[in-house]
Enzyme design. Structure first.
Site, PDB file in Angstrom:
ATOM      1  N   THR A   1     -16.657 -19.294 -21.127  1.00 25.58           N
ATOM      2  CA  THR A   1     -18.137 -19.041 -21.842  1.00 25.58           C
ATOM      3  C   THR A   1     -18.603 -17.626 -21.448  1.00 25.58           C
ATOM      4  O   THR A   1     -19.280 -16.744 -21.787  1.00 25.58           O
ATOM      5  CB  THR A   1     -19.149 -19.749 -21.262  1.00 25.58           C
ATOM      6  OG1 THR A   1     -19.327 -19.660 -19.860  1.00 25.58           O
ATOM      7  CG2 THR A   1     -19.116 -21.404 -21.945  1.00 25.58           C
TER       8      THR A   1
ATOM      9  N   SER B   1     -24.979 -17.374 -14.296  1.00 25.35           N
ATOM     10  CA  SER B   1     -24.248 -17.558 -15.513  1.00 25.35           C
ATOM     11  C   SER B   1     -24.408 -16.915 -16.543  1.00 25.35           C
ATOM     12  O   SER B   1     -25.091 -15.498 -16.399  1.00 25.35           O
ATOM     13  CB  SER B   1     -24.810 -19.095 -16.004  1.00 25.35           C
ATOM     14  OG  SER B   1     -26.271 -18.755 -16.569  1.00 25.35           O
ATOM     15  N   LYS B   2     -23.869 -17.062 -17.600  1.00 24.44           N
ATOM     16  CA  LYS B   2     -24.000 -15.964 -18.603  1.00 24.44           C
ATOM     17  C   LYS B   2     -25.286 -15.851 -19.190  1.00 24.44           C
ATOM     18  O   LYS B   2     -25.668 -14.708 -19.400  1.00 24.44           O
ATOM     19  CB  LYS B   2     -23.057 -16.448 -19.865  1.00 24.44           C
ATOM     20  CG  LYS B   2     -22.544 -15.312 -20.843  1.00 24.44           C
ATOM     21  CD  LYS B   2     -21.524 -15.677 -21.715  1.00 24.44           C
ATOM     22  CE  LYS B   2     -22.533 -15.783 -23.224  1.00 24.44           C
ATOM     23  NZ  LYS B   2     -21.772 -16.662 -24.269  1.00 24.44           N
ATOM     24  N   GLN B   3     -25.919 -16.904 -19.163  1.00 22.66           N
ATOM     25  CA  GLN B   3     -27.300 -16.859 -19.675  1.00 22.66           C
ATOM     26  C   GLN B   3     -28.281 -16.183 -18.578  1.00 22.66           C
ATOM     27  O   GLN B   3     -29.127 -15.312 -18.870  1.00 22.66           O
ATOM     28  CB  GLN B   3     -28.016 -18.329 -19.635  1.00 22.66           C
ATOM     29  CG  GLN B   3     -27.810 -19.183 -20.796  1.00 22.66           C
ATOM     30  CD  GLN B   3     -26.053 -19.638 -20.657  1.00 22.66           C
ATOM     31  OE1 GLN B   3     -25.867 -19.926 -19.531  1.00 22.66           O
ATOM     32  NE2 GLN B   3     -25.584 -19.770 -21.781  1.00 22.66           N
TER      33      GLN B   3
END
Ligand code: GLU
Length: 288
Positions: free
Chosen positions: A12, A227-229
């Protein structure tokens, strides 16, 4: 028992400090136990898969000297296998078709604890359905980092989604079984999923004993998991930053590398890490 471990990133985004910590710990644990360390790309969920992320993850692992054994497995190439195991679960009545939408579940207050609606009212064939595993009591286990985890009541959960995707739970359990993985070292965010996975293993009659170690998470400043978020930065890959990052990650893992190691080359850092690896020193949490 021959140690077989793995690192199973979802592509991701690029590797960040948190995923590198997991990669390094699972690698060192495998190597310190003369084990194999496999790499599996968990690209089951196309909307979440980021183009280029897999290549970037592989290159970063190589740059950090984290060499895996055997061929890389990609979950997106194994859908037929997951389908067969889903059919086995249905045939043996461990699972059933479910047509409830999220809003219906919400309206009935059955999101967390499924109320068995589709067992009483089997959906019409023809329309898309999820496949839901019957819940039950999970098996207690002694996590190598987080300690004893008691048995818990697991509610019925989906192993195949109504939108046509296999659930992470099913793929991970099937792959770990077929790859003969007996040591799972991964982030603590998945600790709560382990009960479901254990139950699924029981239902599929997978009898292999699996040991777990759930690692502390590196948290962003607001306390969220990196995380990517949370816009986690990719780990740097210049030679100097690789050495520094490995050194710092060893420290975060509670290992106590001597200061001079930061100036040594990659091979020396790895050798030190493998020779001195002590999972009992890994903290259960990291303070921010
Ligand atoms: N693919 C999962 C993740 O990237 C890890 C799965 C596992 O280690 O069991 O969070």
């Amino acid at each position: 028992m021959i140690y077989r471990g793995r690192f199973a990133p979802s592509p991701t985004g690029p590797l960040h400090a948190g995923s590198l910590l997991t990669a390094l710990a699972s690698y060192l644990d495998a190597r310190a136990n003369n084990g194999s360390w496999l790499l599996r790309i968990e690209d089951l969920d196309p909307p979440r898969t980021q183009p280029g992320a897999e290549t970037s993850i592989l290159k970063t692992l190589e740059a950090y000297g984290l060499e895996w054994d055997e061929t890389v497995l990609r979950q997106s190439e194994r859908l037929e296998i997951y389908r067969e195991f889903c059919e086995q679960l249905l045939r043996e009545k461990h699972a059933y078709h479910c047509q409830c939408s999220r809003s219906q579940l919400k309206a009935r207050g059955a999101v967390k604890n499924y109320d068995g609606y589709c067992i009483q009212n089997p959906p019409n064939s023809g329309s898309p359905t999820a496949i839901r595993l019957r819940g039950g009591l999970s098996t207690p286990f002694d996590d190598r980092v987080q300690g004893v985890q008691q048995a818990e009541a697991v509610s019925d959960f989906t192993v195949f989604r109504r939108d046509g995707l296999f659930a992470y739970q099913l793929a991970v359990v099937v792959d770990d079984h077929l790859q003969n993985i007996n040591q799972i070292v991964r982030g603590k965010d998945l600790l709560s999923e382990t009960a479901k996975q254990g139950l699924l293993m029981q239902r599929l009659s997978f009898s292999q004993v699996t040991f777990y170690a759930h690692l502390p998470l590196i948290l962003a400043e607001d306390g969220q998991k990196l995380s990517k978020q949370t816009l986690a930065q990719p780990v740097a890959t210049t030679p100097d930053s690789i050495r520094t990052t490995l050194f710092k990650t060893l420290r975060l893992l509670g290992q106590e590398p001597p200061n001079h190691l930061i100036y040594n080359d990659l091979t020396d850092i790895h050798t030190w890490g493998i020779e001195h690896w002590n999972i009992n020193k890994v903290p259960s949490d990291l303070s921010i």
